[in-house]
Write a protein that holds these residues in place. Sequence first.
Motif, PDB file in Angstrom:
ATOM      1  N   MET A 141      70.039   9.435  37.237  1.00  0.00           N
ATOM      2  CA  MET A 141      69.478   8.223  37.834  1.00  0.00           C
ATOM      3  C   MET A 141      70.358   7.763  39.002  1.00  0.00           C
ATOM      4  N   ILE A 142      71.642   7.704  38.777  1.00  0.00           N
ATOM      5  CA  ILE A 142      72.577   7.221  39.797  1.00  0.00           C
ATOM      6  C   ILE A 142      72.625   8.156  41.000  1.00  0.00           C
ATOM      7  N   ASP A 143      72.465   9.443  40.771  1.00  0.00           N
ATOM      8  CA  ASP A 143      72.480  10.423  41.865  1.00  0.00           C
ATOM      9  C   ASP A 143      71.395  10.151  42.911  1.00  0.00           C
ATOM     10  N   GLY A 144      70.398   9.350  42.563  1.00  0.00           N
ATOM     11  CA  GLY A 144      69.324   9.007  43.491  1.00  0.00           C
ATOM     12  C   GLY A 144      69.747   8.039  44.581  1.00  0.00           C
ATOM     13  N   VAL A 145      70.923   7.418  44.433  1.00  0.00           N
ATOM     14  CA  VAL A 145      71.461   6.507  45.447  1.00  0.00           C
ATOM     15  C   VAL A 145      72.880   6.987  45.763  1.00  0.00           C
ATOM     16  N   PRO A 146      73.028   7.821  46.812  1.00  0.00           N
ATOM     17  CA  PRO A 146      74.318   8.453  47.100  1.00  0.00           C
ATOM     18  C   PRO A 146      75.492   7.488  47.314  1.00  0.00           C
ATOM     19  N   GLU A 147      75.214   6.265  47.747  1.00  0.00           N
ATOM     20  CA  GLU A 147      76.292   5.301  48.008  1.00  0.00           C
ATOM     21  C   GLU A 147      76.966   4.807  46.719  1.00  0.00           C
ATOM     22  N   VAL A 148      76.291   5.015  45.602  1.00  0.00           N
ATOM     23  CA  VAL A 148      76.752   4.450  44.333  1.00  0.00           C
ATOM     24  C   VAL A 148      77.385   5.526  43.462  1.00  0.00           C
ATOM     25  N   GLU A 149      78.467   5.153  42.806  1.00  0.00           N
ATOM     26  CA  GLU A 149      79.049   6.040  41.802  1.00  0.00           C
ATOM     27  C   GLU A 149      79.326   5.209  40.557  1.00  0.00           C
ATOM     28  N   TRP A 150      79.282   5.876  39.412  1.00  0.00           N
ATOM     29  CA  TRP A 150      79.514   5.123  38.195  1.00  0.00           C
ATOM     30  C   TRP A 150      80.992   4.854  38.024  1.00  0.00           C
ATOM     31  N   LYS A 151      81.263   3.807  37.276  1.00  0.00           N
ATOM     32  CA  LYS A 151      82.624   3.402  36.971  1.00  0.00           C
ATOM     33  C   LYS A 151      82.728   3.273  35.457  1.00  0.00           C
ATOM     34  N   GLY A 152      83.925   3.057  34.997  1.00  0.00           N
ATOM     35  CA  GLY A 152      84.128   2.838  33.571  1.00  0.00           C
ATOM     36  C   GLY A 152      84.328   4.120  32.801  1.00  0.00           C
ATOM     37  N   ALA A 153      85.511   4.281  32.244  1.00  0.00           N
ATOM     38  CA  ALA A 153      85.819   5.498  31.492  1.00  0.00           C
ATOM     39  C   ALA A 153      85.105   5.538  30.148  1.00  0.00           C
ATOM     40  N   THR A 154      85.029   4.388  29.472  1.00  0.00           N
ATOM     41  CA  THR A 154      84.394   4.385  28.151  1.00  0.00           C
ATOM     42  C   THR A 154      83.067   3.638  28.129  1.00  0.00           C
ATOM     43  N   ARG A 155      82.869   2.699  29.037  1.00  0.00           N
ATOM     44  CA  ARG A 155      81.614   1.943  29.115  1.00  0.00           C
ATOM     45  C   ARG A 155      81.047   2.121  30.516  1.00  0.00           C
ATOM     46  N   PRO A 156      80.218   3.144  30.734  1.00  0.00           N
ATOM     47  CA  PRO A 156      79.707   3.429  32.081  1.00  0.00           C
ATOM     48  C   PRO A 156      78.925   2.251  32.682  1.00  0.00           C
ATOM     49  N   TYR A 157      79.188   1.999  33.971  1.00  0.00           N
ATOM     50  CA  TYR A 157      78.468   0.950  34.688  1.00  0.00           C
ATOM     51  C   TYR A 157      78.481   1.250  36.173  1.00  0.00           C
ATOM     52  N   THR A 158      77.645   0.529  36.925  1.00  0.00           N
ATOM     53  CA  THR A 158      77.667   0.593  38.381  1.00  0.00           C
ATOM     54  C   THR A 158      77.803  -0.821  38.915  1.00  0.00           C
ATOM     55  N   SER A 159      78.447  -0.933  40.069  1.00  0.00           N
ATOM     56  CA  SER A 159      78.541  -2.234  40.731  1.00  0.00           C
ATOM     57  C   SER A 159      78.549  -2.023  42.233  1.00  0.00           C
ATOM     58  N   TRP A 160      78.180  -3.074  42.944  1.00  0.00           N
ATOM     59  CA  TRP A 160      78.148  -3.039  44.395  1.00  0.00           C
ATOM     60  C   TRP A 160      78.643  -4.393  44.889  1.00  0.00           C
ATOM     61  N   ASN A 161      79.631  -4.363  45.768  1.00  0.00           N
ATOM     62  CA  ASN A 161      80.228  -5.596  46.290  1.00  0.00           C
ATOM     63  C   ASN A 161      80.661  -6.545  45.169  1.00  0.00           C
ATOM     64  N   GLY A 162      81.161  -5.982  44.083  1.00  0.00           N
ATOM     65  CA  GLY A 162      81.651  -6.794  42.976  1.00  0.00           C
ATOM     66  C   GLY A 162      80.586  -7.266  42.008  1.00  0.00           C
ATOM     67  N   ASN A 163      79.339  -6.895  42.226  1.00  0.00           N
ATOM     68  CA  ASN A 163      78.234  -7.296  41.346  1.00  0.00           C
ATOM     69  C   ASN A 163      77.763  -6.095  40.523  1.00  0.00           C
ATOM     70  N   MET A 164      77.924  -6.178  39.211  1.00  0.00           N
ATOM     71  CA  MET A 164      77.465  -5.101  38.342  1.00  0.00           C
ATOM     72  C   MET A 164      75.938  -5.110  38.316  1.00  0.00           C
ATOM     73  N   PHE A 165      75.334  -3.902  38.286  1.00  0.00           N
ATOM     74  CA  PHE A 165      73.874  -3.873  38.256  1.00  0.00           C
ATOM     75  C   PHE A 165      73.276  -2.846  37.311  1.00  0.00           C
ATOM     76  N   SER A 166      74.089  -2.100  36.622  1.00  0.00           N
ATOM     77  CA  SER A 166      73.578  -1.256  35.539  1.00  0.00           C
ATOM     78  C   SER A 166      74.731  -0.929  34.609  1.00  0.00           C
ATOM     79  N   HIS A 167      74.413  -0.748  33.343  1.00  0.00           N
ATOM     80  CA  HIS A 167      75.408  -0.254  32.398  1.00  0.00           C
ATOM     81  C   HIS A 167      74.740   0.193  31.116  1.00  0.00           C
ATOM     82  N   ILE A 168      75.535   0.838  30.273  1.00  0.00           N
ATOM     83  CA  ILE A 168      75.055   1.356  28.994  1.00  0.00           C
ATOM     84  C   ILE A 168      75.734   0.558  27.894  1.00  0.00           C
ATOM     85  N   ASN A 169      74.945   0.061  26.933  1.00  0.00           N
ATOM     86  CA  ASN A 169      75.544  -0.720  25.849  1.00  0.00           C
ATOM     87  C   ASN A 169      75.953   0.174  24.684  1.00  0.00           C
ATOM     88  N   ARG A 170      76.472  -0.438  23.629  1.00  0.00           N
ATOM     89  CA  ARG A 170      76.952   0.307  22.458  1.00  0.00           C
ATOM     90  C   ARG A 170      75.837   1.047  21.725  1.00  0.00           C
TER      91      ARG A 170
END
Length: 125
Positions: free
Chosen positions: A22-51
Motif C-alpha cells: 500500500m505504502i509503495d503506491g506513494v513514493p514520497e512516503v516510507e514507513w516508520k516504527g520498528a515494532t509499531r509500523p506507521y506513516t507520517s508526513w510533516n509530523g502528522n501520522m496518517f496510517s498505522h497498524i494496531n495490536r
Amino acid sequence: MAKKKKKEFETDPAVLAAYKHMIDGVPEVEWKGATRPYTSWNGNMFSHINRDNIIGLRLSKTDLKDFMETYDTGLFEGYPGFFQKEYAAMPPAMYDNTRAMRKWFRKSFAHVSSLKPKPTTKPKK
C-alpha cells in the motif's frame, strides 16, 4: 516496585506485506516504527497498524464517511478502547486488494499533506 513489562507486539507478516504494498503506491512516503509500523508526513501520522493487526487510515471527513460506508467498517481502534475519530479501520478482506488500498492511502496522504506541519519533538543532535 518493579515496572510491568509491556506485552510484546508482533505484526502479522501478511498484514505487514499488505501495508508495504500500500505504502509503495506513494513514493514520497516510507514507513516508520520498528515494532509499531506507521506513516507520517510533516509530523502528522496518517496510517498505522494496531495490536490486532488492523490497518488504520486517517481521512478527511468526507472520505472517512465514504470509506466506512463503502467497506462497511467503523472507526479505527488505535489502542484498546480508544477509537481515533479521524481514522477508519481497514477491513482485513481488503488487504488482498492493493489497488483499492493504494487509492485510499493516496487520499489519506492528500489529506495529511493539507494539514499544518507539526514541529518535531526530537532533540537536535
